[in-house]
Design a protein around this motif. Structure first.
Motif, PDB file in Angstrom:
ATOM      1  N   ASP A 324      33.738  47.874 -12.675  1.00 43.73           N
ATOM      2  CA  ASP A 324      34.925  47.195 -13.188  1.00 43.73           C
ATOM      3  C   ASP A 324      35.807  48.261 -13.824  1.00 43.73           C
ATOM      4  OD1 ASP A 324      36.704  45.204 -13.774  1.00 43.73           O
ATOM      5  OD2 ASP A 324      35.273  43.935 -14.846  1.00 43.73           O
ATOM      6  N   ARG A 356      47.584  48.219 -14.102  1.00 47.99           N
ATOM      7  CA  ARG A 356      47.295  46.931 -13.461  1.00 47.99           C
ATOM      8  C   ARG A 356      47.393  47.030 -11.939  1.00 47.99           C
ATOM      9  NH1 ARG A 356      50.323  43.058 -17.936  1.00 47.99           N
ATOM     10  NH2 ARG A 356      48.559  42.992 -19.378  1.00 47.99           N
ATOM     11  N   GLN A 357      48.272  47.919 -11.468  1.00 49.02           N
ATOM     12  CA  GLN A 357      48.332  48.145 -10.023  1.00 49.02           C
ATOM     13  C   GLN A 357      47.037  48.791  -9.514  1.00 49.02           C
ATOM     14  OE1 GLN A 357      52.039  49.860  -8.451  1.00 49.02           O
ATOM     15  NE2 GLN A 357      52.957  49.508 -10.472  1.00 49.02           N
ATOM     16  N   ASP A 359      44.146  47.895 -10.620  1.00 48.07           N
ATOM     17  CA  ASP A 359      43.123  46.872 -10.864  1.00 48.07           C
ATOM     18  C   ASP A 359      42.417  47.041 -12.208  1.00 48.07           C
ATOM     19  OD1 ASP A 359      43.596  45.584  -8.417  1.00 48.07           O
ATOM     20  OD2 ASP A 359      42.261  46.968  -7.364  1.00 48.07           O
ATOM     21  N   LYS A 361      41.821  45.995 -16.012  1.00 51.47           N
ATOM     22  CA  LYS A 361      42.059  44.934 -16.988  1.00 51.47           C
ATOM     23  C   LYS A 361      42.623  45.615 -18.242  1.00 51.47           C
ATOM     24  CE  LYS A 361      38.351  41.816 -15.520  1.00 51.47           C
ATOM     25  NZ  LYS A 361      38.017  42.474 -14.256  1.00 51.47           N
ATOM     26  N   PRO A 545      37.774  52.053  -5.843  1.00 54.15           N
ATOM     27  CA  PRO A 545      37.717  50.584  -5.726  1.00 54.15           C
ATOM     28  C   PRO A 545      36.654  49.988  -6.637  1.00 54.15           C
ATOM     29  CG  PRO A 545      36.618  51.625  -3.871  1.00 54.15           C
ATOM     30  CD  PRO A 545      37.248  52.737  -4.640  1.00 54.15           C
TER      31      PRO A 545
END
Length: 811
Positions: A324, A356-357, A359, A361, A545
């Motif tokens: 994450d 945020r682009q 991913d 948080k 990713p």
């Protein structure tokens, strides 16, 4: 430093009223040939001031008044005719009027006993003495740094059971009715080590030196940091000199001796020589060994042969992934006791959108107090778990002491110390304990030394996990700058970082590119350069990713926390009795900044005038009524969401949502008029939107005293207690302008010890291509002839950089 009557040609009637009264009384009761009539006659004969017979008669008639004085009237007339104090003095000398001359030239004050600097144990009684002579009636006032000490009105200042808070600089002002004198500065150093002397210090002769803290032997590896400390008590204040192998060390004249990067040449026998003009002692001699025991990994020849280059190549091309990605962005601008900043507003906003682009948080927060910052970091730590990428960005005031970086909350006192700030290394250690896959710390702040802080942090070593990347916006000991563009500010660091942040490159390679870009900026060349520190051995990038194999409890908790911090109230439509409908909408500028917008969407035709606005917000929140209900977002202070908000509304910006203790309630007011009716009708509706955004996490609640973020301090660490500020004492009030302040009655000749500690993050202004440092407002005492306390500056830079960009620097 004594104050006395001015030597300039001042008219008599400009003298202070008490002095005129005393002078008049002396002339009224003078013996024949020395009275006021003789003074008037002498002044006329010498051509100074000629008075008519009628004027002399008017002076004489003053004796008939209850409190009348012929001499007072004469002196007033002489002053109005231009007679100066200097001319009056010459006339009184001719008359040999000794008593009157003493009124004009009071005896000077001389301090005969100066207070003495000293180092003592906590819990002991301390006595500072200042005795003066020269006038029969003298008044004393003691000051600790810039503050007057209550009840400190005696020649001896007694401090019972001193503690570390009593450490600092003391001075005494002695004054009579017409002059004043300051004593020398006296430094009080308090040794607060529990049991350091094992009870042996209590029976020491008062003026003997006793070493309470001895250096300890150390076994270090090449590249590690050496910190040696020595602490002593004694009167006068002990001085220090460190030795290695019998030779004195350069810059070894402080309690703490440090080498930031050890090499084999630094090993040897160390000790500290402690001395004053009464005594001298040497600390224990200790060994510092470089290298230590070698650590080897056992393996067979077969294992070595199996470890082929093909494996290395395969590992280098293998794509990493994150379980994450979470980020905490904090920007402090509106400081209570320190210069305000501009750039964190734009920097945090733009980095939020970019991350945020990728991913991440993201929780983005502005203007946090110390407990709010600690609790925000605590919430951030809850988002971390094994394999998670954690990024923390901070923009604001800051400093660096002995390799440890400190972020300064907006409520930090002046001066601030480690106990008032958040230690970056402590946070990083807690991040590592979560077994994160990548820890990125981006610090956009100054890294100057803070010698107001006399503590040394004792930190546990970081784990060897090879996952740490530091991006310092500037080098150690340097400042950071901002760019100003169309009223908005960018930091130099973020200006170049945002251009590369989305690149699919290893994070260290990406930051290297940012450093090269910054190095080509002619405005900050030689003033600011990005510093990168890394223990990253894997090819990890912010673009990696997210790959979750199993939805764990921790993952669910992360998603829940993130959702809480970003939950906006739903848009609503309010129906009023008169038939008017008002739409109420909400937008988030930051995780703790909410935009409320209102619009009238329906109005009956019989209503000719209709206005609506919001009011009655909780006092906890930062809502300026003068900037609420504006026709454009910019008028409310919201420059960043303008293009994303609906048009033709009234906008209100609500800051500091982290302070919200209860549900957010406010009132929507409607004013309207019917056709042909002059009366204005009011309707109100109370709206409750719960706890929006970061308010749900309740980070306003203060952390417990023994928090996991509390710093571990070694009392009486490097340097000495903070030097004093401006003593707010004297006969004239300070003139507040943009020049160094000038307080009448302040000891201007005290030893040089520059400025106020506020170098933190910097921005620029309007003077082309130059760096300007304001002189220190005050001169402060120092324990040595040279001081490296950072000077408060206002560095100004401007250029045509990127068209209309301007640079500006923070004090």
């Amino acid at each position: 430093m004594a104050g006395s009557l001015p030597a300039a040609p001042v008219p008599i009637n400009r003298l202070a009223e008490p002095l005129l009264k005393k002078l008049s009384a002396s002339l009224d009761r003078a013996a024949p040939s020395r009275g006021w009539r003789d003074l008037a006659q002498l002044a006329g004969s010498q051509g100074r001031v000629k008075l008519s017979s009628r004027e002399l008669e008017q002076c004489s008639l003053q004796v008939l008044e209850p409190e009348g004085s012929p001499s007072w009237s004469l002196l007033q007339l002489m002053g109005e005719r231009g007679c100066t104090v200097l001319e009056l003095t010459e006339l009184l000398q001719t008359l040999e009027h000794t008593e009157a001359l003493q009124c004009l030239n009071p005896p000077s004050i001389k301090v005969v006993v100066e207070p003495e600097s000293q180092a003592v144990l906590s819990g002991r009684m301390v006595k500072l003495s200042c005795w003066a002579a020269g006038c029969p009636l003298l008044h004393y006032q003691w000051f600790k740094e810039e503050k007057a000490i209550p009840h400190g009105n005696f020649p001896e200042l007694v401090l019972n059971q001193v503690s570390a808070d009593d450490a600092g600089f003391y001075i005494c002002r002695v004054n009579s009715d017409y002059s004043y004198e300051f004593s020398h500065w006296a430094q009080l150093d308090v040794c607060d080590i529990q049991g350091a002397c094992h009870g042996n210090c209590l029976d020491l002769p008062e003026r003997k030196i006793h070493i309470c803290i001895h250096p300890q032997s150390q076994n270090l590896l090449v590249g590690e940091k050496l910190i040696l400390q020595c602490g002593a008590i004694g009167i006068p204040l002990p001085q220090y000199q460190w030795y290695r192998n019998g030779s004195p060390l350069t810059n070894g004249d402080k309690k703490v001796y440090m080498v930031s990067c050890m090499d084999t040449e630094h090993q040897g026998t160390y000790w500290c020589h402690v001395y004053n003009d009464q005594d001298n002692q040497e600390s224990k001699k200790i060994k510092v060994i470089i290298g230590g025991k070698s650590i080897a990994v056992e393996c067979s020849e077969e294992d070595v042969n199996d470890f082929e280059m093909s494996d290395l190549e395969e590992q280098s091309t293998e794509r990493q992934f994150a379980i994450d990605k979470v980020a905490l962005l904090m920007g402090n601008m509106n400081y209570y006791n320190h210069p305000k900043l501009k750039a964190p507003l734009v920097d945090v906003y733009e980095l939020t959108n970019l991350l945020r682009q990728l991913d991440f948080k993201v929780v983005s927060l502005l203007d946090l107090t110390e407990p709010e910052m600690r609790n925000a970091v605590n919430e951030f730590l809850l988002l971390l778990d094994k394999g998670v990428y954690g990024l923390l960005y901070y923009a604001g005031h800051g400093y660096e002491n002995y390799g440890n970086s400190f972020m300064v909350p907006i409520d930090a006192p002046n001066p601030y110390r480690a106990a008032n700030c958040l230690c970056v290394q402590n946070i990083l250690k807690l991040m590592q304990e979560k077994d994160t896959g990548l820890n990125v710390f981006l610090l956009d702040m100054c890294r100057k030394r803070n010698e107001y802080d006399n503590t040394v942090l004792i930190l546990d070593a970081l784990k060897v996990t090879a996952n740490i990347v530091f991006g310092y916006a500037t080098c150690q000991g340097a400042e950071a700058f901002e760019i100003q563009q169309s009223g908005l500010a960018n930091g130099i660091f973020v200006k170049f970082l945002k251009e590369r942040l989305l690149e699919d490159k290893k994070i260290t390679v990406l930051l290297d590119g940012v450093a090269e870009d910054m190095g080509r900026c002619h405005l900050t060349k030689g003033k600011q350069a990005l510093e990168i520190r890394s223990s990253l051995s894997e090819k990890r990038a912010l673009t990696d990713p997210i790959q979750q194999t199993v939805t764990s409890v921790e993952s669910l908790a992360r998603n829940l926390q993130w959702a809480k911090a970003h939950e906006l109230p739903e848009s609503m439509c309010l129906q009023f009795t008169c038939g008017v409908q008002i739409q109420l909408g909400f937008a988030a500028e930051f995780s703790n900044v909410l935009i409320v917008y209102t619009r009238i969407v329906k109005k009956p035709p019989e209503i000719t005038v209709c206005k609506a606005y919001v009011t009655d917000f909780p006092l906890d929140l930062d809502v300026d009524p003068k900037e609420a209900n504006k026709g454009t977002p910019e008028e409310t202070g919201s420059y960043l969401l303008s293009k994303d908000l609906p048009k033709h509304c009234l906008y209100t910006r609500i800051s500091s949502l982290q302070k919200l203790k209860e549900d957010l309630t406010f009132t929507v007011c409607l004013h309207y008029e019917y056709a042909g009716v002059d009366d204005v009708v009011d309707e109100r509706k109370v709206v409750n939107i719960g706890k929006p955004l970061i308010a749900k996490l309740r980070i306003h609640q203060g952390y417990r005293k023994k928090s996991c973020f509390q710093n571990s301090f070694m009392p009486n660490g490097p340097g000495f207690a903070p030097p004093p500020g401006a003593v707010e004492a004297g006969y004239c009030p300070p003139h507040h302008n943009h020049q160094p302040h000038s307080y009448a009655g302040f000891p201007q000749a005290s030893p040089a010890h520059p400025g106020s500690l506020q170098p933190a993050r910097c921005h620029c202004s309007t003077t082309p291509n130059r760096l300007v440092a304001w002189p220190a407002t005050w001169s402060y005492p120092s324990s040595s002839s040279q001081s490296n306390i950072p000077v408060e500056t206002t560095d100004e830079l401007e250029s045509d950089f990127s068209g209309s960009l301007r640079l500006s620097h923070q004090q």
